[in-house]
Motif scaffolding. Sequence first.
Motif, PDB file in Angstrom:
ATOM      1  N   ALA A   5     -24.279  16.456  37.127  1.00 46.40           N
ATOM      2  CA  ALA A   5     -25.003  15.333  37.720  1.00 46.40           C
ATOM      3  C   ALA A   5     -24.067  14.143  37.893  1.00 46.40           C
ATOM      4  O   ALA A   5     -23.055  14.024  37.210  1.00 46.40           O
ATOM      5  N   ASN A   6     -24.442  13.252  38.787  1.00 42.08           N
ATOM      6  CA  ASN A   6     -23.569  12.121  39.101  1.00 42.08           C
ATOM      7  C   ASN A   6     -23.844  10.893  38.248  1.00 42.08           C
ATOM      8  O   ASN A   6     -23.232   9.881  38.421  1.00 42.08           O
ATOM      9  N   GLU A   7     -24.792  10.961  37.354  1.00 40.47           N
ATOM     10  CA  GLU A   7     -25.065   9.852  36.477  1.00 40.47           C
ATOM     11  C   GLU A   7     -25.694  10.394  35.205  1.00 40.47           C
ATOM     12  O   GLU A   7     -26.120  11.551  35.154  1.00 40.47           O
ATOM     13  N   TYR A   8     -25.712   9.555  34.217  1.00 39.39           N
ATOM     14  CA  TYR A   8     -26.295   9.992  32.952  1.00 39.39           C
ATOM     15  C   TYR A   8     -27.799   9.949  33.087  1.00 39.39           C
ATOM     16  O   TYR A   8     -28.412   8.892  33.088  1.00 39.39           O
TER      17      TYR A   8
ATOM     18  N   THR B  84     -31.877  30.729  28.692  1.00 36.79           N
ATOM     19  CA  THR B  84     -31.927  29.528  27.856  1.00 36.79           C
ATOM     20  C   THR B  84     -31.396  28.336  28.644  1.00 36.79           C
ATOM     21  O   THR B  84     -30.290  28.391  29.187  1.00 36.79           O
ATOM     22  N   ILE B  85     -32.185  27.280  28.690  1.00 34.23           N
ATOM     23  CA  ILE B  85     -31.756  26.042  29.345  1.00 34.23           C
ATOM     24  C   ILE B  85     -31.242  25.085  28.274  1.00 34.23           C
ATOM     25  O   ILE B  85     -31.822  24.981  27.186  1.00 34.23           O
ATOM     26  N   SER B  86     -30.137  24.416  28.574  1.00 34.86           N
ATOM     27  CA  SER B  86     -29.556  23.499  27.604  1.00 34.86           C
ATOM     28  C   SER B  86     -28.761  22.423  28.341  1.00 34.86           C
ATOM     29  O   SER B  86     -28.600  22.485  29.553  1.00 34.86           O
ATOM     30  N   ARG B  87     -28.285  21.465  27.591  1.00 31.95           N
ATOM     31  CA  ARG B  87     -27.528  20.364  28.201  1.00 31.95           C
ATOM     32  C   ARG B  87     -26.378  19.951  27.302  1.00 31.95           C
ATOM     33  O   ARG B  87     -26.427  20.118  26.089  1.00 31.95           O
ATOM     34  N   ASP B  88     -25.373  19.405  27.918  1.00 27.64           N
ATOM     35  CA  ASP B  88     -24.233  18.843  27.202  1.00 27.64           C
ATOM     36  C   ASP B  88     -24.166  17.380  27.601  1.00 27.64           C
ATOM     37  O   ASP B  88     -23.774  17.041  28.714  1.00 27.64           O
ATOM     38  N   TYR B  89     -24.553  16.499  26.688  1.00 30.36           N
ATOM     39  CA  TYR B  89     -24.567  15.076  26.996  1.00 30.36           C
ATOM     40  C   TYR B  89     -23.181  14.573  27.360  1.00 30.36           C
ATOM     41  O   TYR B  89     -23.020  13.799  28.290  1.00 30.36           O
ATOM     42  N   ALA B  90     -22.185  15.009  26.622  1.00 25.64           N
ATOM     43  CA  ALA B  90     -20.829  14.489  26.832  1.00 25.64           C
ATOM     44  C   ALA B  90     -20.321  14.845  28.225  1.00 25.64           C
ATOM     45  O   ALA B  90     -19.575  14.071  28.838  1.00 25.64           O
TER      46      ALA B  90
ATOM     47  N   ASN C 176     -22.390  15.580  30.785  1.00 30.69           N
ATOM     48  CA  ASN C 176     -23.423  15.279  31.766  1.00 30.69           C
ATOM     49  C   ASN C 176     -23.769  16.513  32.583  1.00 30.69           C
ATOM     50  O   ASN C 176     -23.883  16.457  33.814  1.00 30.69           O
ATOM     51  N   THR C 177     -23.921  17.619  31.907  1.00 30.00           N
ATOM     52  CA  THR C 177     -24.105  18.908  32.567  1.00 30.00           C
ATOM     53  C   THR C 177     -25.291  19.657  31.972  1.00 30.00           C
ATOM     54  O   THR C 177     -25.501  19.638  30.758  1.00 30.00           O
ATOM     55  N   LEU C 178     -26.029  20.296  32.840  1.00 29.06           N
ATOM     56  CA  LEU C 178     -27.149  21.158  32.472  1.00 29.06           C
ATOM     57  C   LEU C 178     -26.699  22.606  32.628  1.00 29.06           C
ATOM     58  O   LEU C 178     -25.932  22.917  33.548  1.00 29.06           O
ATOM     59  N   TYR C 179     -27.177  23.475  31.755  1.00 25.43           N
ATOM     60  CA  TYR C 179     -26.788  24.878  31.816  1.00 25.43           C
ATOM     61  C   TYR C 179     -28.018  25.775  31.865  1.00 25.43           C
ATOM     62  O   TYR C 179     -29.109  25.405  31.423  1.00 25.43           O
ATOM     63  N   LEU C 180     -27.807  26.972  32.389  1.00 27.09           N
ATOM     64  CA  LEU C 180     -28.795  28.035  32.286  1.00 27.09           C
ATOM     65  C   LEU C 180     -28.042  29.297  31.876  1.00 27.09           C
ATOM     66  O   LEU C 180     -27.284  29.863  32.675  1.00 27.09           O
ATOM     67  N   GLN C 181     -28.209  29.683  30.619  1.00 30.92           N
ATOM     68  CA  GLN C 181     -27.611  30.918  30.127  1.00 30.92           C
ATOM     69  C   GLN C 181     -28.565  32.047  30.442  1.00 30.92           C
ATOM     70  O   GLN C 181     -29.723  32.020  30.007  1.00 30.92           O
ATOM     71  N   MET C 182     -28.086  33.031  31.174  1.00 27.68           N
ATOM     72  CA  MET C 182     -28.929  34.135  31.611  1.00 27.68           C
ATOM     73  C   MET C 182     -28.380  35.428  31.026  1.00 27.68           C
ATOM     74  O   MET C 182     -27.253  35.833  31.337  1.00 27.68           O
ATOM     75  N   ASN C 183     -29.166  36.058  30.167  1.00 28.24           N
ATOM     76  CA  ASN C 183     -28.783  37.318  29.540  1.00 28.24           C
ATOM     77  C   ASN C 183     -29.723  38.430  29.984  1.00 28.24           C
ATOM     78  O   ASN C 183     -30.801  38.165  30.505  1.00 28.24           O
TER      79      ASN C 183
END
Length: 123
Positions: free
Chosen positions: A24-27, A68-74, A76-83
């Motif tokens: 994302a382009n902003e927090y 699993t959906i998760s985020r990394d604040y540092a 500024n990224t969202l993830y989707l782990q797909m197994n």
Amino acid sequence: QVQVAESGGGSVQAGGSLRLSCAANEYIYSRYSMCWFRQAPGKEREGVAALYSDGNTAYADSVKGRFTISRDYAKNTLYLQMNSLKPEDTAMYFCAADLRILPVTMVPAFRWSGQGTQVTVSS
């Protein structure tokens, strides 16, 4: 204006894994709810997972226990782990953001979305 960009798609065999990223382009996480939705050819958009501004998560029944959906604040990224991917998971996957909190089935209506990243699962 919020801008998001997806990456990480690809081709895998059934049973494999992929991790999608959404930069994302902003927090935004403290104010915005984030989601992943997908669209397969000839089908309607389908909400996959959501991470709401209140910290709660929601998943479509079809992906519970596998994604699993998760985020990394540092970062500024969202993830989707797909197994345990299945051929029926094949679709274009989109990341989106909104100030609203909507049921996961409605998150394709989120206001700001990216261009998508393709996921193809072969049997």
